[in-house]
Write a protein that holds these residues in place. Structure first.
Motif, PDB file in Angstrom:
ATOM      1  N   LYS A  24      26.534  -4.671  -1.493  1.00 55.09           N
ATOM      2  CA  LYS A  24      25.753  -5.443  -2.603  1.00 55.09           C
ATOM      3  C   LYS A  24      24.519  -6.146  -1.799  1.00 55.09           C
ATOM      4  N   GLU A  25      24.695  -6.458  -0.607  1.00 57.82           N
ATOM      5  CA  GLU A  25      23.638  -7.028   0.079  1.00 57.82           C
ATOM      6  C   GLU A  25      22.488  -5.881   0.391  1.00 57.82           C
ATOM      7  N   ASN A  26      22.992  -4.632   0.846  1.00 58.19           N
ATOM      8  CA  ASN A  26      21.990  -3.415   1.144  1.00 58.19           C
ATOM      9  C   ASN A  26      21.346  -3.122  -0.141  1.00 58.19           C
ATOM     10  N   LYS A  27      22.117  -2.865  -1.399  1.00 56.34           N
ATOM     11  CA  LYS A  27      21.169  -2.735  -2.428  1.00 56.34           C
ATOM     12  C   LYS A  27      20.071  -3.760  -2.891  1.00 56.34           C
ATOM     13  N   GLN A  28      20.598  -5.053  -2.781  1.00 57.86           N
ATOM     14  CA  GLN A  28      19.455  -6.026  -2.919  1.00 57.86           C
ATOM     15  C   GLN A  28      18.279  -5.757  -2.034  1.00 57.86           C
ATOM     16  N   LEU A  29      18.418  -5.344  -0.768  1.00 55.47           N
ATOM     17  CA  LEU A  29      17.441  -5.282   0.270  1.00 55.47           C
ATOM     18  C   LEU A  29      16.732  -4.080  -0.368  1.00 55.47           C
ATOM     19  N   THR A  30      17.339  -2.928  -0.500  1.00 59.42           N
ATOM     20  CA  THR A  30      16.705  -1.796  -1.055  1.00 59.42           C
ATOM     21  C   THR A  30      15.962  -1.967  -2.045  1.00 59.42           C
ATOM     22  N   ASP A  31      16.494  -2.685  -2.916  1.00 61.68           N
ATOM     23  CA  ASP A  31      15.740  -3.051  -4.352  1.00 61.68           C
ATOM     24  C   ASP A  31      14.261  -3.913  -4.157  1.00 61.68           C
ATOM     25  N   SER A  32      14.681  -4.771  -3.056  1.00 64.43           N
ATOM     26  CA  SER A  32      13.500  -5.438  -2.636  1.00 64.43           C
ATOM     27  C   SER A  32      12.418  -4.770  -1.874  1.00 64.43           C
ATOM     28  N   LEU A  33      12.931  -3.866  -1.281  1.00 59.60           N
ATOM     29  CA  LEU A  33      11.804  -2.940  -0.325  1.00 59.60           C
ATOM     30  C   LEU A  33      11.131  -2.193  -1.460  1.00 59.60           C
ATOM     31  N   LEU A  34      11.754  -1.575  -2.551  1.00 55.09           N
ATOM     32  CA  LEU A  34      11.122  -0.646  -3.289  1.00 55.09           C
ATOM     33  C   LEU A  34       9.972  -1.360  -3.793  1.00 55.09           C
ATOM     34  N   LYS A  35      10.445  -2.679  -4.481  1.00 51.07           N
ATOM     35  CA  LYS A  35       9.578  -3.365  -5.148  1.00 51.07           C
ATOM     36  C   LYS A  35       8.298  -3.746  -4.204  1.00 51.07           C
ATOM     37  N   ALA A  36       8.433  -4.220  -2.986  1.00 49.39           N
ATOM     38  CA  ALA A  36       7.462  -4.626  -2.070  1.00 49.39           C
ATOM     39  C   ALA A  36       6.452  -3.175  -1.973  1.00 49.39           C
ATOM     40  N   ASN A  37       7.098  -2.146  -1.772  1.00 48.36           N
ATOM     41  CA  ASN A  37       6.486  -0.790  -1.645  1.00 48.36           C
ATOM     42  C   ASN A  37       5.365  -0.533  -2.911  1.00 48.36           C
ATOM     43  N   ASP A  38       5.969  -0.570  -4.138  1.00 47.73           N
ATOM     44  CA  ASP A  38       5.361  -0.812  -5.371  1.00 47.73           C
ATOM     45  C   ASP A  38       4.215  -1.349  -5.692  1.00 47.73           C
ATOM     46  N   GLN A  39       4.178  -2.832  -4.982  1.00 51.60           N
ATOM     47  CA  GLN A  39       3.477  -3.726  -5.085  1.00 51.60           C
ATOM     48  C   GLN A  39       2.058  -3.199  -3.986  1.00 51.60           C
ATOM     49  N   LEU A  40       2.568  -2.834  -2.771  1.00 49.27           N
ATOM     50  CA  LEU A  40       1.679  -2.287  -1.875  1.00 49.27           C
ATOM     51  C   LEU A  40       0.865  -1.038  -2.350  1.00 49.27           C
ATOM     52  N   GLU A  41       1.463  -0.317  -2.856  1.00 48.49           N
ATOM     53  CA  GLU A  41       0.907   0.842  -3.385  1.00 48.49           C
ATOM     54  C   GLU A  41      -0.049   0.580  -4.599  1.00 48.49           C
ATOM     55  N   PHE A  42       0.207  -0.431  -5.277  1.00 47.32           N
ATOM     56  CA  PHE A  42      -0.735  -0.928  -6.418  1.00 47.32           C
ATOM     57  C   PHE A  42      -1.966  -1.240  -5.953  1.00 47.32           C
ATOM     58  N   LEU A  43      -1.851  -2.462  -4.767  1.00 47.52           N
ATOM     59  CA  LEU A  43      -2.911  -2.919  -4.080  1.00 47.52           C
ATOM     60  C   LEU A  43      -3.758  -1.949  -3.361  1.00 47.52           C
ATOM     61  N   LEU A  44      -3.249  -1.135  -2.833  1.00 45.46           N
ATOM     62  CA  LEU A  44      -3.952   0.168  -2.198  1.00 45.46           C
ATOM     63  C   LEU A  44      -4.778   1.109  -3.193  1.00 45.46           C
ATOM     64  N   ARG A  45      -4.046   1.311  -4.107  1.00 48.27           N
ATOM     65  CA  ARG A  45      -4.818   1.931  -5.409  1.00 48.27           C
ATOM     66  C   ARG A  45      -5.934   1.194  -5.844  1.00 48.27           C
ATOM     67  N   GLN A  46      -5.861  -0.367  -6.116  1.00 43.44           N
ATOM     68  CA  GLN A  46      -6.982  -1.175  -6.531  1.00 43.44           C
ATOM     69  C   GLN A  46      -8.047  -1.224  -5.412  1.00 43.44           C
ATOM     70  N   ASN A  47      -7.534  -1.197  -4.344  1.00 43.48           N
ATOM     71  CA  ASN A  47      -9.055  -1.170  -3.253  1.00 43.48           C
ATOM     72  C   ASN A  47      -9.450  -0.099  -3.179  1.00 43.48           C
ATOM     73  N   LEU A  48      -8.755   1.120  -3.272  1.00 41.74           N
ATOM     74  CA  LEU A  48      -9.350   2.526  -3.313  1.00 41.74           C
ATOM     75  C   LEU A  48     -10.340   2.628  -4.646  1.00 41.74           C
ATOM     76  N   LEU A  49     -10.237   2.159  -5.738  1.00 41.10           N
ATOM     77  CA  LEU A  49     -10.782   2.348  -7.023  1.00 41.10           C
ATOM     78  C   LEU A  49     -12.032   1.368  -6.890  1.00 41.10           C
ATOM     79  N   SER A  50     -11.981   0.174  -6.115  1.00 45.45           N
ATOM     80  CA  SER A  50     -13.347  -0.821  -6.159  1.00 45.45           C
ATOM     81  C   SER A  50     -14.180  -0.523  -5.167  1.00 45.45           C
TER      82      SER A  50
END
Length: 154
Positions: free
Chosen positions: A128-154
Motif C-alpha cells: 500500500k505504501e509503495n503504491k502511494q509513493l509510486t502515485d506521488s512520484l508519477l504526479k510529481a513527474n507530471d508536474q515537472l513535465e508541465f513546468l518544463l513544457r511551459q518554460n520551453l514555450l515561453s
C-alpha cells in the motif's frame, strides 16, 4: 483504536469455525464473518478488508475459486487459504489462481495463525505504501513535465 485494527474477513461454511475464530481473535482484529463465498463478496463490497482467510472446501464454491473471483475488484487484500485436507492441487491452484499469500491446514494453531496474519499485514502495508509513493512520484513527474513544457514555450 478499533480503526487501527487489522480488518480480517473469514469465510467458512462451518459456523462453529467462524465462532471459534471470532472468539479467539476479536480483541486483536476487526473480524468479519461469512458463511459462503457470496456472503464474503457482499462484505467486500461494504468494508475495506486487509486480509481474507477462507476455507478451501465449501459446498457451492471452493476457497480458491472465491479468491480468484474477487481479484479483479479486490486485488489488494492478502489471501490465506485454510483447509482440513492436504490437497497438493489445491495448494498449486491457490498460489497460481487465487494469489494466495499463505496456505494453512485445519485445525489452525493460534500463535502460528497470529504470526501469519502479522506477516501478511506487513506485506499488505508495504504494498500500500509503495503504491502511494509510486502515485506521488508519477504526479510529481507530471508536474515537472508541465513546468518544463511551459518554460520551453515561453
Amino acid at each position: 483504536m478499533e480503526k487501527d485494527k487489522i480488518r480480517i474477513l473469514y469465510v467458512d461454511d462451518e459456523v462453529n469455525n467462524l465462532k471459534a475464530f471470532k472468539a479467539t481473535f476479536r480483541r486483536d482484529y476487526k473480524i468479519f464473518l461469512a458463511e459462503s463465498a457470496d456472503d464474503g463478496r457482499d462484505i467486500l463490497l461494504q468494508e475495506d478488508i486487509d486480509i481474507i482467510i477462507t476455507d478451501q472446501r465449501m459446498p457451492k464454491e471452493n476457497g480458491v475459486d472465491f479468491l480468484e473471483s474477487i481479484i479483479p475488484m479486490h486485488p489488494d487484500p492478502m489471501r490465506i487459504l485454510l483447509t482440513g485436507y492436504t490437497d497438493i492441487q489445491a495448494v498449486i491452484d491457490a498460489i497460481n489462481k487465487g494469489k494466495v499469500y499463505h496456505y494453512l491446514t485445519k485445525p489452525w494453531e493460534e500463535d502460528y495463525l497470529r504470526t501469519v496474519v502479522k506477516n501478511a499485514f506487513e506485506v499488505f502495508s508495504l504494498r500500500k505504501e509503495n503504491k502511494q509513493l509510486t502515485d506521488s512520484l508519477l504526479k510529481a513527474n507530471d508536474q515537472l513535465e508541465f513546468l518544463l513544457r511551459q518554460n520551453l514555450l515561453s
